[in-house]
Scaffold this active site. Structure first.
Site, PDB file in Angstrom:
ATOM      1  N   SER A   1       0.872  -1.185   0.000  1.00  0.00           N
ATOM      2  CA  SER A   1       0.000   0.000   0.000  1.00  0.00           C
ATOM      3  C   SER A   1       0.899   1.223   0.000  1.00  0.00           C
ATOM      4  CB  SER A   1      -0.854  -0.008   1.274  1.00  0.00           C
ATOM      5  OG  SER A   1      -1.461   1.246   1.468  1.00  0.00           O
TER       6      SER A   1
ATOM      7  N   TYR B   1      -1.633  -0.333  10.517  1.00  0.00           N
ATOM      8  CA  TYR B   1      -1.639  -0.753   9.108  1.00  0.00           C
ATOM      9  C   TYR B   1      -0.314  -0.390   8.439  1.00  0.00           C
ATOM     10  CZ  TYR B   1      -3.505  -1.089   4.281  1.00  0.00           C
ATOM     11  OH  TYR B   1      -3.736  -1.411   2.959  1.00  0.00           O
TER      12      TYR B   1
HETATM   13  N1  LIG Z   1      -8.654  -0.748  -1.227  1.00  0.00           N
HETATM   14  C1  LIG Z   1      -7.633   0.062  -1.019  1.00  0.00           C
HETATM   15  O1  LIG Z   1      -7.793   1.296  -0.996  1.00  0.00           O
HETATM   16  C2  LIG Z   1      -6.256  -0.511  -0.798  1.00  0.00           C
HETATM   17  C3  LIG Z   1      -5.171   0.366  -0.876  1.00  0.00           C
HETATM   18  C4  LIG Z   1      -3.887  -0.149  -0.687  1.00  0.00           C
HETATM   19  C5  LIG Z   1      -3.715  -1.493  -0.421  1.00  0.00           C
HETATM   20  N2  LIG Z   1      -4.788  -2.316  -0.338  1.00  0.00           N
HETATM   21  C6  LIG Z   1      -4.515  -3.732  -0.048  1.00  0.00           C
HETATM   22  O2  LIG Z   1      -5.214  -4.539  -0.973  1.00  0.00           O
HETATM   23  C7  LIG Z   1      -5.400  -5.840  -0.418  1.00  0.00           C
HETATM   24  C8  LIG Z   1      -6.837  -6.282  -0.684  1.00  0.00           C
HETATM   25  O3  LIG Z   1      -7.723  -5.450   0.023  1.00  0.00           O
HETATM   26  P1  LIG Z   1      -9.065  -4.843  -0.620  1.00  0.00           P
HETATM   27  O4  LIG Z   1      -8.900  -3.393  -0.690  1.00  0.00           O
HETATM   28  O5  LIG Z   1      -9.422  -5.593  -1.829  1.00  0.00           O
HETATM   29  O6  LIG Z   1     -10.091  -5.114   0.584  1.00  0.00           O
HETATM   30  P2  LIG Z   1     -11.252  -6.192   0.792  1.00  0.00           P
HETATM   31  O7  LIG Z   1     -12.290  -6.043  -0.256  1.00  0.00           O
HETATM   32  O8  LIG Z   1     -11.647  -6.045   2.210  1.00  0.00           O
HETATM   33  O9  LIG Z   1     -10.512  -7.576   0.539  1.00  0.00           O
HETATM   34  C9  LIG Z   1      -9.672  -8.150   1.496  1.00  0.00           C
HETATM   35  C10 LIG Z   1      -9.682  -9.640   1.279  1.00  0.00           C
HETATM   36  O10 LIG Z   1      -8.781 -10.229   2.215  1.00  0.00           O
HETATM   37  C11 LIG Z   1      -9.463 -11.316   2.806  1.00  0.00           C
HETATM   38  N3  LIG Z   1      -8.911 -11.681   4.100  1.00  0.00           N
HETATM   39  C12 LIG Z   1      -8.777 -10.930   5.216  1.00  0.00           C
HETATM   40  N4  LIG Z   1      -8.233 -11.662   6.198  1.00  0.00           N
HETATM   41  C13 LIG Z   1      -8.035 -12.903   5.692  1.00  0.00           C
HETATM   42  C14 LIG Z   1      -7.518 -14.116   6.203  1.00  0.00           C
HETATM   43  N5  LIG Z   1      -7.118 -14.227   7.488  1.00  0.00           N
HETATM   44  N6  LIG Z   1      -7.440 -15.193   5.384  1.00  0.00           N
HETATM   45  C15 LIG Z   1      -7.838 -15.125   4.098  1.00  0.00           C
HETATM   46  N7  LIG Z   1      -8.374 -14.008   3.564  1.00  0.00           N
HETATM   47  C16 LIG Z   1      -8.466 -12.916   4.359  1.00  0.00           C
HETATM   48  C17 LIG Z   1     -10.910 -10.881   2.889  1.00  0.00           C
HETATM   49  O11 LIG Z   1     -11.744 -12.014   3.110  1.00  0.00           O
HETATM   50  P3  LIG Z   1     -13.252 -11.909   3.681  1.00  0.00           P
HETATM   51  O12 LIG Z   1     -14.134 -11.607   2.493  1.00  0.00           O
HETATM   52  O13 LIG Z   1     -13.506 -13.251   4.259  1.00  0.00           O
HETATM   53  O14 LIG Z   1     -13.281 -10.811   4.688  1.00  0.00           O
HETATM   54  C18 LIG Z   1     -11.050 -10.265   1.520  1.00  0.00           C
HETATM   55  O15 LIG Z   1     -11.253 -11.260   0.540  1.00  0.00           O
HETATM   56  C19 LIG Z   1      -5.051  -5.721   1.063  1.00  0.00           C
HETATM   57  O16 LIG Z   1      -3.764  -6.272   1.287  1.00  0.00           O
HETATM   58  C20 LIG Z   1      -5.026  -4.223   1.304  1.00  0.00           C
HETATM   59  O17 LIG Z   1      -4.151  -3.859   2.348  1.00  0.00           O
HETATM   60  C21 LIG Z   1      -6.063  -1.862  -0.510  1.00  0.00           C
END
Ligand SMILES: NC(=O)c1ccc[n+]([C@@H]2O[C@H](COP(=O)([O-])OP(=O)(O)OC[C@H]3O[C@@H](n4cnc5c(N)ncnc54)[C@H](OP(=O)(O)O)[C@@H]3O)[C@@H](O)[C@H]2O)c1
Length: 280
Positions: free
Chosen positions: A141, A154
């Site tokens: 991130s 985070y």
């Molecule tokens: N969106 C942003 O603005 C942003 C910016 C920078 C970085 N990121 C990074 O992008 C990545 C994906 O996040 P996202 O934004 O797509 O959010 P998201 O929609 O909340 O997706 C997160 C995913 O991780 C899964 N997860 C969480 N804990 C887990 C575990 N213990 N075992 C297996 N799966 C698990 C969640 O599963 P469940 O459905 O079961 O909860 C969900 O599928 C993350 O690493 C986040 O830090 C996001």
């Protein structure tokens, strides 16, 4: 050429779900993992709409069940004979001022955002070492490159990932294994809603940061967020690049934040950030 095998964590929503579909569209056979198979329908539907359902094999994996990670990857390698790509995507954010977060809350942040990525990486390395090829993409991130109000937990977990990955990449270069960090800005996914975590004390009446914590949460909710498909497409491109860079910063907000951090003396930078967020 034989089909390339990809494995991705956290593919039940957001960036992970979209990336699984984009990778399948690019010709990968994707093992899309999620911790709760009851949430598989959204991915199944997206894959069917894109015409790639047969190329996505959905399997259960909670990345914090550390004892299960190695056997999981071993089975995958037995089933497909190889693994070309790991996308370490599963993650979440605990919000709250550092003073209010418990060590336990921060530790659980690290379990998912850092140690699980380490464990997944270590599990695919024997196969990739034998093949002398492979891509490992860490979804970090922009918070892995700078701290922010209410984001200490985070940011710390993503900073740890950044440091580990820089070293890992040096160690794996000569084996033909490419290690990459993807650093998105703000994208519209469940990380801001369903999966948003707030430190317990940050919410209770005893927190000395109660008011500014609430202000901060309101401001974070109001940040403009972009389409996560942009990130998924970038990941699919990186996965097919035979010679990827170490870092891919994604989004104008991420570029601006990093530029300000690099260009301004730190004292000016923090004053500007406090003024922009209207929190001090
Ligand atoms: N969106 C942003 O603005 C942003 C910016 C920078 C970085 N990121 C990074 O992008 C990545 C994906 O996040 P996202 O934004 O797509 O959010 P998201 O929609 O909340 O997706 C997160 C995913 O991780 C899964 N997860 C969480 N804990 C887990 C575990 N213990 N075992 C297996 N799966 C698990 C969640 O599963 P469940 O459905 O079961 O909860 C969900 O599928 C993350 O690493 C986040 O830090 C996001």
């Amino acid at each position: 050429m034989s089909t390339k095998i990809a494995v991705i964590t956290g593919s039940s929503s957001g960036i992970g779900l979209l990336t699984a579909v984009e990778l399948a569209k690019s010709g990968f056979q994707v093992v899309a993992t999620m911790r709760d198979l009851a949430r598989r329908e959204k991915l199944e539907q997206a894959a069917s709409r894109a015409g790639v359902r047969p190329y996505i094999d959905i399997r259960r994996l909670d990345v914090t069940e550390f004892d299960l990670i190695e056997p999981f990857v071993e089975k995958l390698v037995r089933d497909y004979g190889r693994v070309h790509l790991l996308v370490n995507n599963a993650g979440f954010a605990v919000a709250g001022f550092a003073e209010d977060l418990t060590v336990g809350e921060i530790r659980s942040q690290f379990e998912t955002n850092f140690f699980a990525q380490v464990a997944m990486t270590k599990a695919v390395l024997p196969a990739m070492r034998q093949q002398r090829s492979g891509h490992i993409i860490m979804i970090s991130s922009i918070s892995g490159l700078h701290g922010a109000f209410s984001s200490s937990s985070y940011s710390a977990s993503k900073f740890a990932l950044e440091g580990w990955t820089e070293s890992l990449r040096m160690e794996l270069n000569s084996l033909g294994i490419k290690v990459v960090l993807v650093e998105p800005g703000s994208y519209e996914t469940d990380i801001w809603t369903r999966n948003a975590r707030i430190g317990k004390k940050a919410l209770d009446g005893t927190s000395p940061n109660r008011e500014r914590g609430q202000k901060m949460r309101d401001r974070v909710q109001a940040i403009p967020k972009r389409d996560p498909m942009i990130v998924a497409r970038a990941i699919a491109r990186i996965a097919q690049d035979p010679n990827p860079r170490l870092r891919y910063i994604i989004g104008p907000d991420a570029h601006i934040q990093l530029w300000l951090k690099r260009m301004l003396p730190w004292k000016w930078h923090e004053k500007l950030v406090a003024r922009l967020w209207k929190v001090d």
